[in-house]
Design a protein around this motif. Sequence first.
Motif, short mmCIF file in Angstrom:
data_model
loop_
_atom_site.label_atom_id
_atom_site.label_comp_id
_atom_site.label_asym_id
_atom_site.label_seq_id
_atom_site.Cartn_x
_atom_site.Cartn_y
_atom_site.Cartn_z
N ALA B 128 14.73 -10.65 34.31
CA ALA B 128 13.85 -11.73 34.76
C ALA B 128 12.40 -11.43 34.39
CB ALA B 128 13.99 -11.92 36.26
N LEU B 129 11.98 -10.18 34.62
CA LEU B 129 10.60 -9.81 34.34
C LEU B 129 10.29 -9.94 32.83
CD1 LEU B 129 8.19 -8.61 35.98
CD2 LEU B 129 8.87 -6.38 35.11
N SER B 357 15.53 -18.49 36.07
CA SER B 357 15.68 -18.75 37.51
C SER B 357 17.11 -18.44 37.95
CB SER B 357 15.29 -20.18 37.86
OG SER B 357 16.12 -21.08 37.20
N ALA B 358 18.08 -18.65 37.05
CA ALA B 358 19.47 -18.30 37.38
C ALA B 358 19.59 -16.80 37.65
CB ALA B 358 20.40 -18.70 36.24
N VAL B 359 18.89 -15.99 36.84
CA VAL B 359 18.94 -14.54 37.04
C VAL B 359 18.28 -14.18 38.38
CG1 VAL B 359 18.09 -12.32 36.16
CG2 VAL B 359 19.04 -14.01 34.58
N ILE B 360 17.14 -14.81 38.67
CA ILE B 360 16.45 -14.51 39.94
C ILE B 360 17.34 -14.85 41.12
CG2 ILE B 360 14.51 -15.20 41.42
CD1 ILE B 360 12.83 -15.52 38.90
N SER B 361 17.98 -16.01 41.07
CA SER B 361 18.77 -16.42 42.24
C SER B 361 20.10 -15.67 42.31
CB SER B 361 19.00 -17.93 42.21
OG SER B 361 19.72 -18.27 41.06
N GLN B 362 20.84 -15.62 41.18
CA GLN B 362 22.20 -15.06 41.21
C GLN B 362 22.22 -13.54 41.20
OE1 GLN B 362 23.20 -18.47 41.85
NE2 GLN B 362 25.06 -17.36 41.35
N ASP B 363 21.24 -12.93 40.53
CA ASP B 363 21.31 -11.48 40.33
C ASP B 363 20.29 -10.70 41.14
OD1 ASP B 363 23.36 -11.74 38.34
OD2 ASP B 363 21.82 -12.52 37.01
N THR B 417 8.41 -7.69 23.84
CA THR B 417 8.65 -7.98 25.26
C THR B 417 10.14 -8.19 25.50
OG1 THR B 417 8.06 -10.27 24.80
CG2 THR B 417 6.39 -8.92 25.87
N GLY B 418 10.82 -8.78 24.54
CA GLY B 418 12.27 -8.95 24.67
C GLY B 418 12.99 -7.61 24.62
N THR B 419 12.50 -6.73 23.76
CA THR B 419 13.15 -5.43 23.60
C THR B 419 13.11 -4.60 24.88
OG1 THR B 419 12.59 -5.43 21.26
CG2 THR B 419 13.16 -3.30 22.20
N ILE B 420 12.09 -4.84 25.73
CA ILE B 420 11.95 -4.07 26.97
C ILE B 420 13.26 -4.04 27.75
CG2 ILE B 420 10.84 -4.10 29.26
CD1 ILE B 420 8.26 -5.01 27.84
N TYR B 421 13.92 -5.19 27.82
CA TYR B 421 15.20 -5.15 28.54
C TYR B 421 16.40 -5.32 27.62
CZ TYR B 421 15.88 -10.19 28.30
OH TYR B 421 16.11 -11.47 27.86
#
Lengths: 50, 505
Positions: B128-129, B357-363, B417-421
């Motif tokens: 999410a971050l 937002s799906a990641v924030i809510s579901q995960d 920034t994508g590579t961070i995660y």
Amino acid sequence: MKYWLAFWTVSLVTAGVSFAVITGIVTVKGYQDLRAMFRGLAKQRIDEHE
Amino acid sequence: MHFAAIDWLIVVGYLMLSVAVGLLGKKYIGNVSHYLVAGRELGLHVGIATLAATEIGTITFMYNGELGYKYGFAAFAAALISGLVMIVVGRTGLVVVRFRALKLMTVPEYFERKYSRGLRLFAGVLVALGGILNMGVFLKIEGEFLMIVSGIDTRYLIAVMTAILLLELLYTVVGGMVAVVITDFVQYVLLSVATILVSIYAIYHAGWDQIVAKVSTTMGSAGFNPIENPKFGLTFLIWQVLLWFSIHTCWQTTAMRVFSTKGPDTSKRVMTWTGFIYLGRGMLPMLWGAAALTLFGVGAVRNGVPLPVVNGQTLAPIDAMPAMLANILGPGIKGIVVAGMLAATMSVNSSYLLGWSAVISQDIILPIREQIGKKPLSSRSQIFVNRLANLFVGLFLMFWGLYYTPPGAVYLYLNITGTIYLAGTFICVIGGLYWKRANTAGGYLAMLMGAAGAIVPFFFLHWSENITGFAAFGLAALGLVLGSLRGKGFRQPRQAVNPALGEAE
């Protein structure tokens, strides 16, 4: 350099033609898919309520 | 003002149509599976449309245009790799087939299936971050495009982009993935027409031979040969292959399309055909950038490339392409192109809003609730939490996105920034699916080392993007192997995802 230019020219033409052709097909058939999606979702809702 | 009345009519008409069809999606939302993965009812063609629309935005045109302007034809290598890798993923079904078979709704959900709930939560926070920060630069750059092409005064940048974001939020919050898919379809058609029109105009006005000559005189053979280009080279190409494999399989918004298809076979076909669209997604705007260099690259030389000078004003390279469009497109066509670019903007933003937002809510929110002993939420309540998360992401973007300016080339900023995660996530997913000994200790170490491998070299040691990318993926792989081999017994028994987080089918 001329080989690279030839390679990029062929790649660009392939990319442009693929983009245009797939867009044409997706525009026509995607509409049918959308209608099928609506039918499927409506059926799922009915099944859920039964 | 560059816009004629006909242009405004087209743009406003498009906006009204887009929101209206988006709101249609609400009546099909019954449970959280409908809201997040459209009831897994996506067929091949609409699957291609929504995947392509999700990953083709004004931001895509802008950063690819910038690459074409700065690096000429050599930049095409990045586009070629992105398309070819997607075709390989589609043909082989690497990751996507198994993901679809698992009936996931988010990428971090897999971490609970294979590893542990704690790792799912940790991955959820990183995803999410990283994702929201990645998306954080979209609004400003999209706004710049709109201002330059339409001629709207920059004083209105924030107001215009806020209004567009609110329209996207409106249908995304209300109709979830169903609304996003419907609007994506309309938006894909429009953005494709705009892409083809701009390509024809760019070549017509700049001239193919002139483009080749300008790139040749400005950059020499480095403008054609990516291995010879100092910004690229072999390390860049290999990093791009790794990065695109991870994006096409583990990027939340792309993966959500895979999860939404009717079945694993459809997901493979969607990936394969969208791979061909990806070739054009990169190369065509790069060509526009090279055309802008040809027409306007007459300013002072900076980093080996002349700055664009348009109507006596010196611009940044990223603004050369939209400035070119403002000058070469006539009334009516300009309206269609801007509507197409707005379509691209809205399809990306709405999909990304829903994805993160799906990641924030579901995960994040739901696992924490369960961890502290609260009872599982009903499907309807989960939709409500998703909608709140959607609003939160939207509000964050409104403030962060309009004020933050990324350093350096936007494409490379987005990559890092994508590579961070992505580095840790991709390694954990590959290890989890294809290596029996991968365990939770390895998973944590991979996520941590992958993130550190991206953040420390790039932001603190100021290494190049290529080396940073290698470091991130290499350290993540090392972390998974070391952690899994040394952390024997750490692995928790495989457990099913909590039914409260699963879908009601």
